[in-house]
Design an enzyme around this catalytic site. Sequence first.
Site, mmCIF file in Angstrom:
data_model
loop_
_atom_site.group_PDB
_atom_site.id
_atom_site.type_symbol
_atom_site.label_atom_id
_atom_site.label_comp_id
_atom_site.label_asym_id
_atom_site.label_seq_id
_atom_site.Cartn_x
_atom_site.Cartn_y
_atom_site.Cartn_z
ATOM 1 C CB SER A 209 92.757 45.378 -34.150
ATOM 2 O OG SER A 209 92.028 45.252 -32.948
ATOM 3 C CG ASP A 329 86.980 40.483 -36.492
ATOM 4 O OD1 ASP A 329 88.144 40.197 -36.327
ATOM 5 O OD2 ASP A 329 86.267 41.622 -36.657
ATOM 6 C CG HIS A 440 90.417 40.543 -33.227
ATOM 7 N ND1 HIS A 440 89.926 41.518 -33.978
ATOM 8 C CD2 HIS A 440 90.971 41.235 -32.334
ATOM 9 C CE1 HIS A 440 90.059 42.507 -33.692
ATOM 10 N NE2 HIS A 440 91.170 42.681 -33.035
#
Length: 535
Positions: A209, A329, A440
Amino acid sequence: MLGVFISVALILGTANAASLGSVYTEGGMVQGKSHSVGLFRYMDVFKGIPFAAPPGRLEKPVPHPGWDGVLKATDYRMRCMQLNLLATDVVGSEDCLYLNIWVPQGNTVSTNLPVMVFIYGGGFLLGGGQGANFLDNYLYDGQEIADRGNVIVVTFNYRVGSLGFLSSGNAEAPGNYGLWDQHTAIAWVHRNIRNFGGNPGNITIFGESAGAASVNFQILSPKNKGLIRRAISQSGVALCPWAVNRNPRQYAEEIARKVGCPTDSGMVACLRRTDPKAVTLAGNVKFNPIVHNLALSPVIDGDFLPAEPDTLFGNAADIDYIAGVNDMDGHIFATLDIPSINNALVQFFLKLSIALSESRGTDAGIATYEEYTANWGSKPSDTDIKKTVVDMETDYIFLVPTQATLYLHSDHAKSGRTYSYLFNEPSRIPVFPLWMGADHADDLQYVFGKPFTTPLGYFPRHRDVAKYMISYWTNFAQTGDPNKGESSVPVTWPEFASNGHQYLVINNKMNRDSVKQMLRTRLVYYWTNQNMDIL
């Protein structure tokens, strides 16, 4: 007799256990802990080694002055000051620049091992080098990677939120303090890791991320020349729409007003003497959609980032690079942007299409809506709508920028190799619908081997996924080729630059059909060439 043999073997193994003991670093001696992790396998663990001095407010990190005697490096240190999960208070400390090291050992002390340095995510607002904790089971514990891949693992803290990324937009407080912390940790590892048995010429940085975008920033910055050999970005790159703050002064003034500071030439001096908790709390700036809420992020400062990221890929020409995304995600962002995602409505999707395309105006938003709904028909099902919302957010926030980054890295590469992946192991969260893929951060539990450390919480197929990911990641760290190293892999992963921009689909059912090509090329072309300035 078998039991007697095992007992004798364990006794002999313990008697011959290899351990570093006290280790010399540039700041002084450090002493960690050593423990057995299997038959004739051990792990030296060092926690809380300072890699810089306690940082000045809105200032670059500086070297640690050092210490006398032997530093007991046996406990994690506090994470950098940040908002709590509800953004109602702060946790952590300004004195936070510490790192942690896992060194695998056999019957002799390890030497010249590959080194993997992890950078955590959290939207540049949250996170810590140890990760989330449940009953002393820390998410970013490096033991499984180190043991199974025979690599040294390093994690560290860096400043986040207002204290890490507030920028005045000029030389007074240029910003990027969190990126400078990351660079300082990487440089410390390069200078000191040989004493821990590592090879300073073979450092791989990896992150997820905002940590994945940070990995990309670090290999693009000229400040890291010669420090990094390889890199892995999991769900994030420098080209992501949330990765660069284009209006740093605006957000700095917003924070200044919240804490009672002026917005003129006295702003930075006032922020530096204001209670850091108040400055941190003021960094919770809200905009919709949620991806536009990530305002405290890196800036083009003319120093660490001397120019736009897409112009800096020449600096990564000799760095091997893996980048990829999870197939869903965008799900977590979709649930925040459209709270009725489990009862999604068409009009909300149209509004979101317009919001994500705002840089090109309403017409572009309508075009985006039409692009994603072309296959709906006259009566789309709720599932069709929900999946389309997730696809669009995944494409816009993660997948398209990642593909654009892979193209740029491959196009500028000299000796550096390029690899692409899509992780789609279904989410384990039981309340999610059956069509749900990998949300995610779902990949982190596998990369850090949680199916092995907490086996009762997983099925055998999850241990397969963890084995595959650790093998690919650590082989890559050893050789620059995820297929070659000490660990066997289920499928040969071709380079991205070979025929058809190939990528690897990672899940528990990997076979030769897991290699595919041209990942969502039509949508990549749409976003990069027609709708927004990702490139």
